[in-house]
Write an enzyme that holds these catalytic residues in place. Structure first.
Site, mmCIF file in Angstrom:
data_model
loop_
_atom_site.group_PDB
_atom_site.id
_atom_site.type_symbol
_atom_site.label_atom_id
_atom_site.label_comp_id
_atom_site.label_asym_id
_atom_site.label_seq_id
_atom_site.Cartn_x
_atom_site.Cartn_y
_atom_site.Cartn_z
ATOM 1 N N CYS A 94 -8.601 4.140 -35.971
ATOM 2 C CA CYS A 94 -7.624 5.147 -35.543
ATOM 3 C C CYS A 94 -8.256 6.489 -35.133
ATOM 4 O O CYS A 94 -8.765 6.608 -34.035
ATOM 5 C CB CYS A 94 -6.565 5.305 -36.629
ATOM 6 S SG CYS A 94 -5.005 5.936 -35.979
ATOM 7 N N HIS A 191 -4.880 0.042 -39.751
ATOM 8 C CA HIS A 191 -5.100 0.468 -41.128
ATOM 9 C C HIS A 191 -4.651 -0.690 -42.012
ATOM 10 O O HIS A 191 -4.212 -1.724 -41.541
ATOM 11 C CB HIS A 191 -4.236 1.675 -41.480
ATOM 12 C CG HIS A 191 -4.436 2.864 -40.611
ATOM 13 N ND1 HIS A 191 -5.483 3.737 -40.785
ATOM 14 C CD2 HIS A 191 -3.715 3.355 -39.578
ATOM 15 C CE1 HIS A 191 -5.379 4.715 -39.888
ATOM 16 N NE2 HIS A 191 -4.324 4.501 -39.150
HETATM 17 N N1 GLN Z 1 -3.964 11.880 -35.047
HETATM 18 C C1 GLN Z 1 -4.175 10.659 -34.332
HETATM 19 C C2 GLN Z 1 -2.891 10.117 -33.720
HETATM 20 O O1 GLN Z 1 -1.810 10.336 -34.238
HETATM 21 C C3 GLN Z 1 -4.799 9.633 -35.250
HETATM 22 C C4 GLN Z 1 -3.873 9.207 -36.337
HETATM 23 C C5 GLN Z 1 -4.536 8.336 -37.362
HETATM 24 O O2 GLN Z 1 -5.754 8.296 -37.472
HETATM 25 N N2 GLN Z 1 -3.732 7.675 -38.160
HETATM 26 O O3 GLN Z 1 -2.946 9.452 -32.696
#
Ligand code: GLN
Length: 238
Positions: A94, A191
């Protein structure tokens, strides 16, 4: 002396949403169960990038976490690139997946340069992608996980997708691609954390790392019973 692999965890204080640090624990435990030792190092902003690393792992984070670590990540871009090109297995989830691309525009419009190891760009999507996700891969079967991201990622020609979305949104909710791979570097939106629920993928990273360090290795088969339960529980909640 037990044979040891060094695992580098990138910015674990800022980049650890949904327990992504669990990916490091799984790599460590699956090595230990096979009689190896894992030396886990953590990279925090301002520190020197360790040498002689066997596996690199990075997680997700809020936009502000990404803004906070991005200058430091840029500082290490040449060394990380050399490690990736050399075939060091890397798993980025992510937030760090996005920053391993060329650029990232966060929700408030701020544009951050990435380190360009993966050929991709990320921009805010019209809608946030949230929920359980599964992706079919050619080498690792079905990967299951949970996604929550505002960014929509578009792959360039040098990046192969890690998989094809079977359920969920993946990179951008449009082209059905999920994640990206190049050399032994893998980026993904999954995740869960990812590796406890996808042990065969953990073992792929471990095998590549062990073979680079020690040559041909036998990886003892481990029971996947607990992991199968974790996979099933996620699917029930979809
Ligand atoms: N801030 C980034 C997004 O919302 C990554 C989010 C995350 O790593 N869960 O796209």
């Amino acid at each position: 002396m037990k044979r040891t692999l060094t695992i580098l965890s990138l910015y674990p204080s800022q980049m650890n949403v949904y327990g992504d640090r669990g990916n490091v624990l799984v790599l460590r435990r699956r090595l230990e169960w096979r009689g190896y030792r894992a030396n886990v190092l953590e990279l925090d902003p301002g520190e020197t990038l360790p040498r002689d690393v066997d596996l690199v792992v990075g997680g997700g984070g809020q936009d502000r976490g990404q803004v906070a670590i991005q200058p430091d990540l840029l500082r290490h871009r040449h060394d990380l690139r050399a490690m990736a090109e050399d075939g060091t297995p890397m798993l980025l989830v992510c937030g760090l997946y996005q920053l391993f691309g060329h650029s990232l525009q966060v929700t408030d419009g701020t544009r951050l340069a990435g380190i360009g190891i993966l050929d991709l760009e990320t921009q805010p999507a019209p809608q946030r992608s949230i929920g359980n996700i599964s992706a079919e891969t050619s080498n690792f079967g079905t990967l299951v996980g949970y996604e929550n991201h505002a960014g929509a990622t578009t792959l360039g020609p040098e990046a192969q997708p890690l998989g094809t979305v079977a359920a969920g949104q993946g990179n951008n909710g449009i082209d059905r691609t999920e994640g990206a791979r190049r050399w032994a570097t893998f980026g993904t939106y999954l995740h869960g954390p990812l590796l406890p629920r996808n042990p065969f993928f953990a073992d792929h990273l471990i095998r590549v790392a062990l073979e680079r360090r020690f040559g041909q290795v036998e990886l003892a088969d481990l029971s996947h019973a607990a992991e199968q339960l974790a996979r099933a529980s996620g699917s029930r909640r979809r």
